[in-house]
Motif scaffolding. Structure first.
Motif, PDB file in Angstrom:
ATOM      1  N   SER A 252       0.818  -1.148   0.073  1.00  0.00           N
ATOM      2  CA  SER A 252      -0.076   0.164   0.026  1.00  0.00           C
ATOM      3  C   SER A 252       0.843   1.229   0.059  1.00  0.00           C
TER       4      SER A 252
ATOM      5  N   TYR B 194      -3.983  -0.403  -9.745  1.00  0.00           N
ATOM      6  CA  TYR B 194      -4.171   0.849  -9.815  1.00  0.00           C
ATOM      7  C   TYR B 194      -5.356   1.162 -10.669  1.00  0.00           C
TER       8      TYR B 194
ATOM      9  N   GLU C 156      -9.092   1.890  -8.948  1.00  0.00           N
ATOM     10  CA  GLU C 156      -9.543   2.977  -7.978  1.00  0.00           C
ATOM     11  C   GLU C 156     -10.825   3.231  -7.891  1.00  0.00           C
TER      12      GLU C 156
ATOM     13  N   TRP D   3      -0.682  -1.396  -4.850  1.00  0.00           N
ATOM     14  CA  TRP D   3      -2.071  -0.632  -4.755  1.00  0.00           C
ATOM     15  C   TRP D   3      -3.155  -1.302  -4.100  1.00  0.00           C
TER      16      TRP D   3
ATOM     17  N   GLN E  50      -4.355  -0.776  -1.379  1.00  0.00           N
ATOM     18  CA  GLN E  50      -5.360   0.264  -0.657  1.00  0.00           C
ATOM     19  C   GLN E  50      -6.569   0.297  -1.509  1.00  0.00           C
ATOM     20  N   PHE E  51      -6.477  -0.082  -2.945  1.00  0.00           N
ATOM     21  CA  PHE E  51      -7.655   0.091  -3.577  1.00  0.00           C
ATOM     22  C   PHE E  51      -8.740  -0.968  -3.633  1.00  0.00           C
TER      23      PHE E  51
END
Ligand code: ADP
Ligand code: MG
Length: 156
Positions: free
Chosen positions: A37, A86, A89, A112, A114-115
């Motif tokens: 992340s 990515y 998102e 990524w 966190q997505f």
């Protein structure tokens, strides 16, 4: 839950830490999920490159950000599946992507992370979170589950 903070002063330190992580993984059970992340330019792909090249069979692997194809496979032992979310998102991941991420015969690396929607996070994982840093990089490692905790212990 177990947490460790790592300082990476420069790119070489990121590559070295990737190699250290590879040794920690191969010393226990490498079939696990690592979630990365961090923002653009954090050093996620750099770390993956250091990690994969230190895995058995990984010296020949050509690691690149799978931003367009979402997943790359590398012929390591066990096989490495490298994801880049990515393009997700704000959107939920589709079932086939989530299924691929749950491949329990592979080492799964996810940029990524966190997505990922909260409900799509795996049960067990080693999370690497890039923190704000004045210079170089600082990452926070969080282990959830037995395998991830073993890996974290092997790093200490
Ligand atoms: P991401 O995949 O997170 O977008 P990349 O690995 O592609 O990031 O690129 C990160 C950039 O940061 C590269 O230019 C790399 O040289 C640099 N970098 C990597 N690790 C460090 C570090 N510990 N300190 C300073 N710069 C770093
Ligand atoms: Mg990247």
């Amino acid at each position: 839950l177990a947490i460790v903070e790592i300082r990476l002063p420069d790119e070489g330190a990121t590559l070295d830490f990737g190699a250290k992580l590879a040794r920690a993984l191969t010393g226990s059970e490498p079939e696990q999920v690592l979630l990365f992340s961090g923002d653009l330019g954090a050093g996620k792909t750099t770390l993956v490159r250091g990690l994969v090249s230190a895995l058995p069979g990984g010296d020949e692997a050509r690691v690149s950000s799978p931003s367009f194809n979402i997943m790359n496979m590398y012929p390591t032992d066990p096989e490495t599946a490298h994801f880049d979310l990515y393009r997700l998102e704000g959107f939920p991941a589709d079932d086939s992507l989530l299924e691929h991420m749950q491949d329990d015969r592979s080492l799964v690396l996810v940029e990524w992370a966190q997505f990922l929607q909260k409900e799509d996070w795996p049960e067990e994982y080693l999370l690497l979170e890039w923190q704000p840093a004045e210079s170089g990089r600082t990452i926070l490692l969080t282990a959830k589950g037995k395998k991830a905790k073993q890996t974290l212990l092997a790093l200490a």
